[in-house]
Design an enzyme around this catalytic site. Sequence first.
Site, short mmCIF file in Angstrom:
data_model
loop_
_atom_site.label_atom_id
_atom_site.label_comp_id
_atom_site.label_asym_id
_atom_site.label_seq_id
_atom_site.Cartn_x
_atom_site.Cartn_y
_atom_site.Cartn_z
N SER A 23 0.80 -1.23 0.00
CA SER A 23 0.00 0.00 0.00
C SER A 23 0.83 1.27 0.00
O SER A 23 0.31 2.35 -0.28
CB SER A 23 -0.94 0.01 1.22
OG SER A 23 -0.20 -0.06 2.43
N ARG A 59 -8.38 2.59 6.78
CA ARG A 59 -7.51 3.60 6.20
C ARG A 59 -7.59 4.86 7.06
O ARG A 59 -8.66 5.23 7.53
CB ARG A 59 -7.92 3.92 4.75
CG ARG A 59 -7.57 2.83 3.75
CD ARG A 59 -6.07 2.75 3.52
NE ARG A 59 -5.68 1.83 2.46
CZ ARG A 59 -5.30 0.57 2.64
NH1 ARG A 59 -5.28 0.07 3.88
NH2 ARG A 59 -4.94 -0.19 1.63
N GLU A 68 -0.09 9.07 6.44
CA GLU A 68 1.05 8.21 6.81
C GLU A 68 2.16 8.37 5.77
O GLU A 68 1.89 8.50 4.58
CB GLU A 68 0.59 6.74 6.84
CG GLU A 68 -0.42 6.43 7.92
CD GLU A 68 -0.93 4.99 7.82
OE1 GLU A 68 -0.35 4.19 7.04
OE2 GLU A 68 -1.92 4.66 8.49
N HIS A 87 -0.12 0.98 11.66
CA HIS A 87 -0.71 0.32 10.48
C HIS A 87 -0.19 -1.12 10.35
O HIS A 87 0.30 -1.53 9.30
CB HIS A 87 -0.41 1.12 9.22
CG HIS A 87 -1.33 0.82 8.07
ND1 HIS A 87 -1.57 1.72 7.05
CD2 HIS A 87 -2.07 -0.27 7.77
CE1 HIS A 87 -2.40 1.19 6.18
NE2 HIS A 87 -2.72 -0.02 6.59
#
Length: 373
Positions: free
Chosen positions: A45, A208, A237, A254
């Site tokens: 991601s 998210r 982030e 995360h």
Amino acid sequence: MKIVVDENMPLAEALFAEFGEVVRVPGRTMTAEQLADADILLVRSVTKVNAALLSQATNLKFVGTATIGTDHIDKAVLAEKGINFTSAPGCNKVSVGEYIISALLVMAEKYQFSLSGLSLGVIGAGNTGTAVAERASALGIEVKLCDPLKEQAGDPRSFVSYDEALQCDLISFHVPLSREGEHATFHLLDKKYIQALRSEQILLNASRGEVWDNQAMLLRQQSAEPLLLVMDVWENEPDILHELVPYTDIATPHIAGYSLEGKYRGTYMLYEAFCQQFGYTVTKQLKQLLPVADINALTLNANTDEVVLKKLIHLVYDVRRDDARFRHQIGLPGRFDEMRKKYPERREWSSVTISSEQNNDELVKLGFSVSGN
């Protein structure tokens, strides 16, 4: 065949080396030049796959992301270039489900309440939301699902409105990030909703970061009636709103989906899709690639009430360890990504076989391997 992969993706060589040269590169700083002669691109991601990144990738035939979410992928660009794409839906659903349950048990101990009989609003009833709902139900929690897209698509499960879900004692978010459309999830929990919540409610986000308005959340937390927060994901982030961290009960970088099984499963799903796309036979099995867990067998001589379940669950995974590491290191430059890169091995509950003569329905529903009953 040149296969470019994120430097932190496990099993890349074990699964792909037979097909060509495997080249590892840092995912967050990947450049167009690094893809100039790549045939295959496998990302996580942290890599934004867009027109700029692919500007020199004239040989690229296949892009895979070892994640559930795909908001970091410009699918329109891939389609325009005729590049095949796959993701890994559900790869870390078990890991996220176990993270949420571990966190809820910590909160129950910290604030001295029982989870059984409480209500849990699960926002997003896809793979991860469903995994959370199943495990929460095993603990006697009343689950209320909210997912207008699935409801409109004819999903036979019972659903509630977003407003009703936000009335629950516990609220956990498991939606993909979307910025457009009737059901956009960007700032789904915005200032209006944040201000209306009750101070005794527990909110959890492992989807998210941008699903919550972090700045509005900070304002609420600095008020006389702060909320109880479990946050694994953050806006912007890795440059997160550091001021918010002290106002959370549990804060992590995360990593909810970062079990060893979840990581391996993500890469393995890309391997399966790759083989299907290019006509190769799947010759490797995921179970054969997983190591034996350090704690892999236990004997249980007691009934599985909430106290026993908490001890078992936290023996395998206690989220407080991740929370402590996060708080200790987050103020240092570059530590958010570094903590993810060097995340210690964490196993799922299925890696432990429990021998017991007691009724172990809860353990089975939670995902433990049980023998003897």
